[in-house]
Design a protein around this motif. Structure first.
Motif, PDB file in Angstrom:
ATOM      1  N   ALA A  24       0.827  -1.201   0.000  1.00 10.78           N
ATOM      2  CA  ALA A  24       0.000   0.000   0.000  1.00 10.78           C
ATOM      3  C   ALA A  24       0.863   1.253   0.000  1.00 10.78           C
ATOM      4  O   ALA A  24       0.554   2.245  -0.680  1.00 10.78           O
ATOM      5  CB  ALA A  24      -0.930  -0.022   1.216  1.00 10.78           C
ATOM      6  N   VAL A  57      -8.755  -3.321  -2.505  1.00  8.48           N
ATOM      7  CA  VAL A  57      -8.208  -4.406  -1.688  1.00  8.48           C
ATOM      8  C   VAL A  57      -9.232  -5.528  -1.571  1.00  8.48           C
ATOM      9  O   VAL A  57     -10.430  -5.326  -1.779  1.00  8.48           O
ATOM     10  CB  VAL A  57      -7.807  -3.902  -0.278  1.00  8.48           C
ATOM     11  N   GLU A 112     -11.199  -7.167   0.649  1.00  7.44           N
ATOM     12  CA  GLU A 112     -11.706  -7.045   2.012  1.00  7.44           C
ATOM     13  C   GLU A 112     -12.126  -8.384   2.598  1.00  7.44           C
ATOM     14  O   GLU A 112     -12.079  -8.572   3.817  1.00  7.44           O
ATOM     15  CB  GLU A 112     -12.880  -6.058   2.054  1.00  7.44           C
ATOM     16  N   HIS A 128      -6.318  -4.237   7.768  1.00 13.14           N
ATOM     17  CA  HIS A 128      -6.967  -3.137   7.061  1.00 13.14           C
ATOM     18  C   HIS A 128      -6.664  -1.823   7.774  1.00 13.14           C
ATOM     19  O   HIS A 128      -6.349  -0.796   7.133  1.00 13.14           O
ATOM     20  CB  HIS A 128      -8.476  -3.398   7.005  1.00 13.14           C
ATOM     21  N   ARG A 143      -4.525   1.597   6.491  1.00 11.85           N
ATOM     22  CA  ARG A 143      -5.080   2.952   6.593  1.00 11.85           C
ATOM     23  C   ARG A 143      -4.152   3.892   7.353  1.00 11.85           C
ATOM     24  O   ARG A 143      -4.004   5.066   7.022  1.00 11.85           O
ATOM     25  CB  ARG A 143      -6.449   2.910   7.271  1.00 11.85           C
ATOM     26  N   LEU A 189      -9.344   3.534   0.105  1.00 14.31           N
ATOM     27  CA  LEU A 189      -9.444   2.090  -0.039  1.00 14.31           C
ATOM     28  C   LEU A 189     -10.850   1.704  -0.483  1.00 14.31           C
ATOM     29  O   LEU A 189     -11.840   2.145   0.093  1.00 14.31           O
ATOM     30  CB  LEU A 189      -9.104   1.389   1.279  1.00 14.31           C
TER      31      LEU A 189
END
Length: 368
Positions: free
Chosen positions: A90, A103, A105, A113, A117, A125
């Motif tokens: 990322a 992504v 999820e 996750h 972030r 995202l």
């Protein structure tokens, strides 16, 4: 294979761009392998804005049975132990100028996750969903060839077991012997935990082998599969131990065989998933076995042993050509035993001969 992987990534990129994302992070292992080839455990794939990267915790090693990553991909190895390839990927996406990252999820944990972030707060995202799994449903002929070879290995291992003395041996011992034979004949390993079920255990789905010994008069159900170059297959058969089956065993076997045949014959391009399930299920329903039937009649196989499509009563969608699936109806009678018959087939149009049967061990009720 490099061109194959590049084409797969291009198809995924087109889907991402259509949904408003120029970059994507692939973390589910089977999806990484599908798009990038064999990679070290824990690797992730970044479909970047300027280039695609395989992000690994360690460099690939030489494993001829496993293969190597796509040589056209640049490999980014994390500098130290303990790093998270997904978080690093990322960060690399942001460094390439990405503003939105799709992504998986359904695969990322909540904590992972959150970590992404926190590292790239300005990167938006979005959910890639099951885009890669959908691409994986229809196989190319190279993929089918790997599944076919795996099926040949499974058939060979099972055939050799049937030639040995079975009475007195435990379910656990037989399962271990089958898995050893798979490797001896060239498999990467078993496609899943081998199931051997005898007597009252026979016919149970996903039965875990115990120390129960094979006895005269038993049903013996075996379910195994081989992995070859990452691709998996499945076969299940039921036999009778002794000189001659009892009448109830013959009747139950014939019923399950009829259900399995109905399911196999319904595997045509354009057939609804639920209709394949119904074809097999209604044979068993009409004989009074509606209760206790498996939740589905079959499923897709490939880089995973249980993947889309699902051949189940509520499944949505229709079959395409070149989709490998299992057809595996069964009946288990508590306290008595049961029958399960399981094949791996490839959906083919009638002009090409109809469904291609990959697992060819006899489905006659053999008395062993």
């Amino acid at each position: 294979m490099s061109e194959v992987y590049a084409t797969r990534r291009s198809r995924l990129r087109d889907r991402c761009q259509a949904s408003g994302s120029a970059t994507a992070l692939i973390s589910r292992p089977a999806n990484v392998r599908y798009l990038a080839g064999a990679a070290p455990q824990g690797s992730v794939l970044l479909l970047g804005k300027t280039e695609d990267l395989l992000v690994c915790t360690s460099p690939p090693d030489d494993r001829p049975t496993e293969g190597r990553p796509d040589e056209a991909l640049r490999i980014h190895t994390l500098p130290g132990a303990g790093g998270d390839p997904a978080v690093a990927a990322a960060d690399l996406a942001a460094a390439q100028g990405g503003v939105c990252l799709a992504v998986e999820e359904h695969h990322l944990t909540v904590s992972r996750h959150r970590a992404i972030r926190s590292v790239v707060p300005r990167l938006r995202l979005t959910d890639l969903g099951a885009a890669v799994e959908q691409l994986r449903v229809v196989k190319d002929e190279e993929e089918i060839s790997c599944i076919r070879i795996g099926a040949e290995i499974a058939d060979q291992a099972l055939g050799e077991l049937l030639e040995s003395i079975l009475v007195g041996r435990t379910e656990r011992h037989l399962a271990l012997e089958l898995e050893r034979r798979l490797v001896d004949h060239g498999a990467d390993g078993p496609a899943f935990a081998t199931s051997v079920a005898t007597g009252p255990n026979a016919g149970r789905p996903a039965h875990r082998p115990t120390d129960r010994r094979v006895e005269e008069g038993d049903f013996l159900s075996v379910c195994l599969g081989a992995t070859y170059r990452g691709y998996r297959c499945e076969i299940g058969r039921t036999f009778v131990i002794g000189t001659s089956p009892a009448d109830w065993q013959i009747e139950l076997y014939d019923l399950v065989f009829a259900a399995q045949r109905a399911g196999r014959e319904s595997l045509v391009p354009g057939a609804a998933y639920r209709d394949v399930d119904r074809a097999a299920r209604q044979v068993l329903d009409s004989a009074g076995y509606a209760q206790g039937l498996p939740a589905l009649t079959g499923h897709g196989v490939g880089l995973e042993i249980d993947e889309d499509p699902q051949l189940a009563p509520a499944a949505m969608g229709k079959l395409d050509a070149c989709v490998p699936v299992t057809v595996e109806p069964g009946v288990h009678l508590p306290g008595r035993g049961g029958v399960r018959i399981d094949d791996t087939l490839v959906v083919r149009p009638e002009a090409d001969g109809g469904p291609e049967l990959l697992t060819i061990t006899t489905k006659e009720l053999l008395a062993l």
